[in-house]
Design an enzyme around this catalytic site. Sequence first.
Site, PDB file in Angstrom:
ATOM      1  N   SER A 153       0.807  -1.219   0.000  1.00 26.13           N
ATOM      2  CA  SER A 153       0.000   0.000   0.000  1.00 26.13           C
ATOM      3  C   SER A 153       0.842   1.272   0.000  1.00 26.13           C
ATOM      4  O   SER A 153       0.321   2.358  -0.264  1.00 26.13           O
ATOM      5  CB  SER A 153      -0.949   0.024   1.207  1.00 26.13           C
ATOM      6  OG  SER A 153      -0.251   0.356   2.387  1.00 26.13           O
ATOM      7  N   LYS A 191       1.400   4.332   7.262  1.00 26.81           N
ATOM      8  CA  LYS A 191       0.608   5.165   6.350  1.00 26.81           C
ATOM      9  C   LYS A 191       1.033   6.626   6.464  1.00 26.81           C
ATOM     10  O   LYS A 191       1.695   7.034   7.418  1.00 26.81           O
ATOM     11  CB  LYS A 191      -0.891   5.064   6.688  1.00 26.81           C
ATOM     12  CG  LYS A 191      -1.510   3.706   6.426  1.00 26.81           C
ATOM     13  CD  LYS A 191      -1.618   3.418   4.954  1.00 26.81           C
ATOM     14  CE  LYS A 191      -2.312   2.089   4.714  1.00 26.81           C
ATOM     15  NZ  LYS A 191      -1.526   0.943   5.182  1.00 26.81           N
TER      16      LYS A 191
END
Length: 232
Positions: A153, A191
């Site tokens: 991701s 993230k």
Amino acid sequence: MLTRKQLELLDFIQKRMARDGVPPSFDEMKDALDLRSKSGIHRLITALEERGFIRRLAHRARAIEIVKLPEAMEKAQPKAGFSPRVIEGDRTDPPRNAIPVEAVHALELPVMGRIAAGVPIEAISEVSHHVAVPGSMLSGRGQHYALEVRGDSMIEAGINDGDVVVIREQGTADNGDIVVALVEGQEATLKRYYRRNGMIALEAANPAYETRMLREEQVKVQGRLVGLIRTY
């Protein structure tokens, strides 16, 4: 001749690559240019490529080479002239500016396990092994640790599955920082961190993953990314 938006995008990409060593995500480009969708960014990038200012390398998660700059931007560079720079998300050969660990003062950091660059996994608390890290990679004071990345991701930020990321322990973060975030006290994930409308956004660097919007009390920052180690 470039349009105003094309020039703004090229300038934004150049400045972010100079600052962070990686190009901005499409979402960051969209926000910086105040566009409503990423399709507008795709059109601008295509126009820049057709005019010979950038080059996209095929078969890579993301690789942008700035071939040239407009004369006004080139004059604004701190050094005379301009040399193209390639930032890639999944290189198969070591970057030219990679620092061999053996060549510099190295420190041993504990590898605390694996961190998910994808769907969050269980919180990490146990040392699995140690890794040698160049002392110059350790940013500022405070404790540092390393984590092995699992998932894709964050691939557009140049972080691949299997990479080892170096994290400085801290409980706060600025917008745009890549952080280790503990979600609801149980799940840890890697993230980009943003505060938006009273919420915390945990944003992936891969359009296949949606941004997670969470209440502030659901997210605890455990550290900020300061370095990356890749084995070839």
